[in-house]
Design a protein around this motif. Structure first.
Motif, PDB file in Angstrom:
ATOM      1  N   PHE A  72      46.921  34.771  18.504  1.00 21.77           N
ATOM      2  CA  PHE A  72      45.641  34.277  18.993  1.00 21.77           C
ATOM      3  C   PHE A  72      44.674  35.391  19.401  1.00 21.77           C
ATOM      4  O   PHE A  72      43.830  35.223  20.277  1.00 21.77           O
ATOM      5  N   THR A  95      39.999  35.413  25.884  1.00 17.11           N
ATOM      6  CA  THR A  95      40.111  34.071  26.452  1.00 17.11           C
ATOM      7  C   THR A  95      40.177  33.049  25.326  1.00 17.11           C
ATOM      8  O   THR A  95      39.242  32.933  24.524  1.00 17.11           O
ATOM      9  N   ASN A  96      41.274  32.327  25.239  1.00 15.71           N
ATOM     10  CA  ASN A  96      41.440  31.251  24.272  1.00 15.71           C
ATOM     11  C   ASN A  96      41.306  29.897  24.970  1.00 15.71           C
ATOM     12  O   ASN A  96      41.703  29.744  26.132  1.00 15.71           O
ATOM     13  N   ARG A 140      43.318  24.683  18.953  1.00 15.21           N
ATOM     14  CA  ARG A 140      42.541  25.823  19.436  1.00 15.21           C
ATOM     15  C   ARG A 140      41.071  25.501  19.162  1.00 15.21           C
ATOM     16  O   ARG A 140      40.685  25.196  18.031  1.00 15.21           O
ATOM     17  N   TYR A 160      38.249  27.414  20.853  1.00 13.56           N
ATOM     18  CA  TYR A 160      37.286  28.496  21.066  1.00 13.56           C
ATOM     19  C   TYR A 160      38.021  29.768  21.449  1.00 13.56           C
ATOM     20  O   TYR A 160      39.162  29.723  21.919  1.00 13.56           O
ATOM     21  N   PHE A 161      37.364  30.892  21.228  1.00 13.47           N
ATOM     22  CA  PHE A 161      37.921  32.195  21.583  1.00 13.47           C
ATOM     23  C   PHE A 161      36.783  33.164  21.877  1.00 13.47           C
ATOM     24  O   PHE A 161      35.759  33.170  21.186  1.00 13.47           O
ATOM     25  N   ASN A 200      36.180  37.422  23.459  1.00  8.41           N
ATOM     26  CA  ASN A 200      36.780  38.634  24.007  1.00  8.41           C
ATOM     27  C   ASN A 200      35.688  39.687  24.183  1.00  8.41           C
ATOM     28  O   ASN A 200      34.497  39.357  24.191  1.00  8.41           O
TER      29      ASN A 200
END
Length: 256
Positions: free
Chosen positions: A161, A169-170, A181, A183-184, A186
């Motif tokens: 991930f 942050t996932n 999943r 959103y992500f 960083n």
């Protein structure tokens, strides 16, 4: 107060400071900036609305973590809620500060985390994840005064991930036995994390307030009405009538 003809200069520091102006000119300048700030807020709301429409990715692999109570699956990290925000913090052998401290940047993120009762009231759980053993995590949390749930990664979750070699942050959504999943973020995107509103803005359901532009059928309640003291949330309780009266004025101001 007399307006300066040009930029001021702070003699002690050598800084070239802005103009010093009359109260009338200051309020005029503030009004111009406020208009730009309101436009920025509306643009941020529109971006969050698009985030709520981003496609989801099914999580097909089973992951296992170690928590204070033993082994836990990804589904168990939700703590019975629908949304999960998982921040990968660097705390493990080889990280600067080990074993007394986690990464300085990740520690600053941890210091910003608001009281979790407000996220929990919006069906959302926040957890931190690291590769450090639970004994070291418990010691670190006690030393630093942190209270968020913090699990040990035991498998390839971080690599799968996008957080194997960096923080990030996932966000996940749980629908029964299925997990997605959604959103992500960083890098500098993590700078905004910590406050309740910014966390909710990256979730698939958002703040769940009636003013938001969300897909049809998403849960929504009037703004302000669900707010409570962090020790007074009761699941399923109706908003306090006195607070409803007070917050009506705030809701009217919100529209401006």
């Amino acid at each position: 107060m007399t307006a300066s003809a040009g930029n001021g200069r702070n003699e002690a520091s050598g800084m070239h400071t802005p103009l010093v102006v009359s109260p009338q000119d200051w309020h005029a300048a503030h009004g111009r900036l406020l208009a730009m700030e309101k436009a920025h807020t509306r643009a941020r709301d529109a971006l969050a609305a698009q985030r709520r429409r981003m496609p989801w990715m099914a999580v097909e692999k089973a992951y296992v973590f170690e928590g204070p109570q033993g082994r836990a699956s990804l589904a168990e990290l939700f703590e019975g809620r629908s949304q999960l925000i998982a921040y990968r913090a660097f705390f493990e052998p080889g990280v600067f500060g080990w074993p007394d401290h986690a990464c300085r940047g990740c520690s600053m993120v941890a210091d910003q985390v608001a009281h979790l009762a407000h996220l929990n009231a919006r069906d959302t759980t926040l957890v931190f994840l690291s590769r450090a053993p639970q004994g070291d995590i418990a010691r670190l949390k006690q030393r630093m005064g942190w209270t968020m749930p913090w699990y040990t990664v035991l498998d390839d979750f971080d690599w799968d991930f996008g957080v194997g070699e960096w923080h990030g942050t996932n966000v996940f959504y749980r629908d029964g036995d299925r997990i997605f999943r959604t959103y992500f973020v960083n890098n500098r995107g993590d700078e905004q994390m910590g406050g309740t509103w910014n966390y909710l803005d990256i979730t698939p359901l958002g703040r769940q307030e009636s003013w938001e532009d969300s897909p049809e059928g998403y849960p929504q309640t009037p703004p302000y009405k669900w707010w409570n003291w962090n020790d007074a949330y009761v699941e399923g309780a109706a908003p306090d009538k006195r607070w409803v009266e007070v917050s009506d004025a705030g809701e009217a101001a919100f529209r401006k």
